[in-house]
Design an enzyme around this catalytic site. Structure first.
Site, PDB file in Angstrom:
ATOM      1  N   LYS A  97      53.197  -2.242  27.558  1.00  0.00           N
ATOM      2  CA  LYS A  97      51.672  -1.786  27.710  1.00  0.00           C
ATOM      3  C   LYS A  97      50.751  -2.641  26.814  1.00  0.00           C
ATOM      4  CE  LYS A  97      52.740   2.742  29.421  1.00  0.00           C
ATOM      5  NZ  LYS A  97      52.091   3.069  30.262  1.00  0.00           N
TER       6      LYS A  97
ATOM      7  N   PHE B 134      60.261  10.412  28.646  1.00  0.00           N
ATOM      8  CA  PHE B 134      60.042   9.243  29.717  1.00  0.00           C
ATOM      9  C   PHE B 134      60.304   7.847  29.306  1.00  0.00           C
ATOM     10  CE2 PHE B 134      57.840   6.092  32.283  1.00  0.00           C
ATOM     11  CZ  PHE B 134      58.098   6.466  33.669  1.00  0.00           C
TER      12      PHE B 134
ATOM     13  N   THR C 119      66.645 -14.515  34.530  1.00  0.00           N
ATOM     14  CA  THR C 119      65.765 -15.629  34.908  1.00  0.00           C
ATOM     15  C   THR C 119      64.615 -15.822  33.823  1.00  0.00           C
ATOM     16  OG1 THR C 119      66.702 -15.811  37.187  1.00  0.00           O
ATOM     17  CG2 THR C 119      64.845 -17.203  36.680  1.00  0.00           C
TER      18      THR C 119
ATOM     19  N   ASP D 280      61.463   4.218  21.454  1.00  0.00           N
ATOM     20  CA  ASP D 280      60.660   3.738  22.361  1.00  0.00           C
ATOM     21  C   ASP D 280      59.154   3.811  22.081  1.00  0.00           C
ATOM     22  OD1 ASP D 280      59.180   3.196  24.936  1.00  0.00           O
ATOM     23  OD2 ASP D 280      60.714   4.491  26.043  1.00  0.00           O
TER      24      ASP D 280
END
Lengths: 487, 487
Positions: free
Chosen positions: A344, A204, A368, A313
């Site tokens: 997280k 994931f 931005t 990750d």
């Protein structure tokens, strides 16, 4: 602890009655307290109110965040739940940690929110100091640079872009040429290269279209969404306890690594090179599947051999829950990963990267907002507390007791519970099927323990770093009670 | 205005000397004041400090956000710049608006930051009220539901996913079947459909891989990044003043619309249907290219005819700068767009959607954070001020004077300036080439006006909604001075 203890028939409960003048709770209840079904009538009424104006199908309950504190979540109906799921593992110090609440009076916080910078072009004058104090102070060994982003998905998207840019820059021996700049506008080669990213079954990595293409945990994430045709290898599926299943587990490593190397070679031949491999230290959403240190060491070697960027990750594992600040520290790699992704518990998204991954041209890694300095103000404080109070080390110790407690549960119900596993408090076990798993989660919440599922039939523990032995004792007590009821 | 006026040789300047106890500025200087080159020595030193730990190639200058106020940015070297670029058009009320700063004492703000919810599953008990008060209060006519996200890119990614889900659900006549759920895990049909999104040459929709596939403004965004093979149509390129070039401009509409319809038909035949068309009201990053109301009305008709979702990306135009709260209000569409995307001035990212676009199954439109309620607290206050002070109407009026001023500039320098255009303060003009444009921007900042470029050789105005006639007078004064120097 400033709470009022009352005796009610059959059970001692603590009324949580401690709030500051601002209305934000300042202490934990001593015990869960559930007085309605969950979701209760107030949560249900709020869902009905919200439904016409905002999507609600995933909403489980509404939470009173002002009343919640530490390891305890208080829902809209006043139920006090011991929370070992912690907003999908995203709160480092639980609810309303008093020192983080003090950030409200830090002018940097409010200015960053009201006058939010376009960080890539016009950063705050104290932004370099903020990065240094917060993110660099906990940088994985050997990685000295960081790029902030907004969340795990935007961090992964930009890490992949960085890997592609790196791959093409090295291939060309320099920045884009005129023919690259021209052809990319019609999405033709060489400007738009046919590169790919290799990931793993069960992975994931987020929910944007590209991140979904490297995500393979559940159909509900992927169905109906077009995808990039990128290669997938198997990730080890170990049996536990590890020492009893060495042969099986080593074979898993071999098979998976063989597949990775073959996929890289085949794609290279087909001229759609694998530019990066991305992997979680523990496949979390996919079912808490661990890889061995040996698996990851050799995976890194395969990447090095083929000139593929090795991305770890750590969105869910990073920030201490595994008993080390970064899970990959436990692998003893010969050299650092090329990139490490976080979000997280790190409050801001972003990624650390090796010097050679730096993108030198302006506006290539850009948007931005590029992150949010208000999150760094809060992260700075959280890290200060984590270091001062030794919370990572504590999580390692409490985690050992959690694992031992779960192993006892497995020993008591060998037909129901299997593959108890974990590092730090990042623990999980499997149930025989999804139905039993869901029943157990339900029985736990009824007793005041809020716990999460993952994969097909697993339960995962994701408490905050302020999860102590006393919370563990309650957790195991309720879990055993629930197991008795369900099994 | 609490400032100290001094006379210095040749020019009257205002020392900006008004700050609250918290150290946050409380009033505007009366005039720009530039005392160093930009970037100045302090900005340069900060860049050198940041460079080893964070990418810096796009950094223009460092900003003292505590000292900045209203329409004035104060950089790390103390230069006071009248800012008509406003963090890439993302600050609705300029810097440190006092009423927004007061949000610091709102317990909802700090709780939302310190105890950040996983909004999709465990929203705040007052989240429905927050959505209603902030986002629904300014919902585009006919759109009654909203979904919050983190930024423009994540909003666009999830809007596209919503369009794909909608398209497949309608095609099947219901939710995914077993064969869809199974095949999507190997990214095969029917679970992973070969759908596409149509966008326009010159478009900018963000920088994730999928958003880059629908973005066609500048090579620097796209080069070296793999892309999805989705169709691109031309967007009108008008000549100004509009009334003088009616034939050319109408022909532009015809040609572009013809191309859109043809691409939709061809893709359908090739069984890779266009599920959505996404379009900006004004292509901003791409060079401030406008479409006529008639173009958009007919574009919507084409979408309706072919069952394609019509998405209007108002990330830069939304929130009032065009003189209406949403730019598409000025088109007088027969029915609302299917989805409207927002971010920037709206402080949070997200999208409004029509009832039939609602995704009914849980965890399909989902991620850990799903937005950030702390941003809604601030947005609620900003909208209160915008409504109370009539800032959208005011922007319309000031914008008319801005446009008139720019038309005068064009009349004075017809060989240098062309295609002056704009609605509200959302104005732009073209220079003869990129070099001249960059020189003009440079000359402006030297005189204390911070202005942005876009497209190949355009200058764009993106002031905040607190940009008044007095700021406009200064803007035009400096612009004319700079033009005299450069042309």
């Amino acid at each position: 602890m400033n709470s009022l203890r009352l005796l009610v028939p059959g059970r001692q409960i603590a009324l949580h009655n401690s709030r500051s003048l601002s209305g934000i709770a300042t202490s934990e209840p001593s015990h869960p307290n559930v007085s309605t079904a969950i979701p209760g009538p107030k949560s249900k009424a709020l869902k009905a109110k919200m439904d016409p104006i905002h999507q609600t199908p995933s909403v489980k309950m509404f939470v009173d965040y002002e009343k919640s504190f530490g390891n305890y979540l208080v829902d809209a109906d006043g139920n006090q739940l011991l929370d070992v799921y912690m907003q999908i593992s995203s709160l480092p110090l639980g609810y309303n940690h008093p020192e983080m609440v003090k950030c409200a009076s830090d002018p940097r916080l409010i200015t960053s929110i009201v006058s939010r910078p376009a960080l890539g072009s016009f950063p705050r004058h104290d932004f370099p100091a903020m990065i240094e104090k917060a993110l660099i102070s906990v940088a994985p060994k050997g990685l000295t640079s960081v790029q902030t982003m907004l969340c795990g998905t935007s961090a992964n998207e930009n890490a992949l872009k960085t890997a592609f840019i790196h791959y093409q820059t090295r291939k060309r021996g320099g920045p884009p040429r005129l023919q690259d700049l021209e052809s990319c506008m019609t999405q033709d080669q060489p400007g738009t290269p046919n590169l790919s990213v290799l990931s793993f079954n069960g992975a994931f990595h987020g929910r944007s279209l590209a991140c979904l293409s490297i995500t393979r945990s559940k159909p509900v994430h992927k169905v109906d969404i077009p995808a990039l045709d990128w290669p997938i290898a198997n990730f080890p599926r170990y049996m536990y306890p590890l020492e009893k299943h060495e042969t099986h587990n080593q074979k898993q490593d071999e098979q998976c690594l063989g597949q990775v190397e073959k996929l890289i070679e085949v794609r290279k031949k087909e001229q759609r090179d694998v530019a990066a491999v991305i992997v979680e230290p523990i496949q979390s959403e996919g079912g808490d599947h661990h890889g061995s240190p040996n698996f990851f060491k050799r995976l890194q070697s395969v990447c090095k051999k083929h000139g593929v960027v090795f991305i770890v990750d750590e969105v869910q594992t990073g920030g201490g829950p595994t008993g080390s600040f970064w899970a990959h520290e436990q692998w003893n790699l010969e050299s650092p990963p090329d990139m490490v992704i976080f979000s997280k518990k790190m409050i801001t998204g972003g990624y650390y990267f090796k010097e050679e991954l730096r993108v030198n041209e302006p506006y290539r890694i850009y948007n931005t907002w590029m992150g949010d300095p208000s999150k760094l103000v809060v992260l700075e404080k959280a890290l200060e507390v984590i270091k001062r109070d030794g919370l990572v080390e504590k999580t390692k110790n409490v985690g050992e007791n959690l694992l031992a407690g779960l192993q006892k549960l497995e020993a008591a119900y060998p037909q129901q519970v299997s593959n108890t596993r974990g590092v730090g408090t990042y623990c999980a076990f499997d149930l025989k099927d999804a139905k039993t798993r869901d029943q157990l989660i339900e029985a736990c919440i009824t007793e005041g323990l809020h716990i999460g599922g993952c994969g097909d039939a697993s339960i995962r523990f994701r408490p905050a770093l302020v999860f102590d032995q006393k919370h563990l004792d309650l957790t195991l007590e309720i879990l055993n009670k629930a197991a008795k009821k369900v099994f």
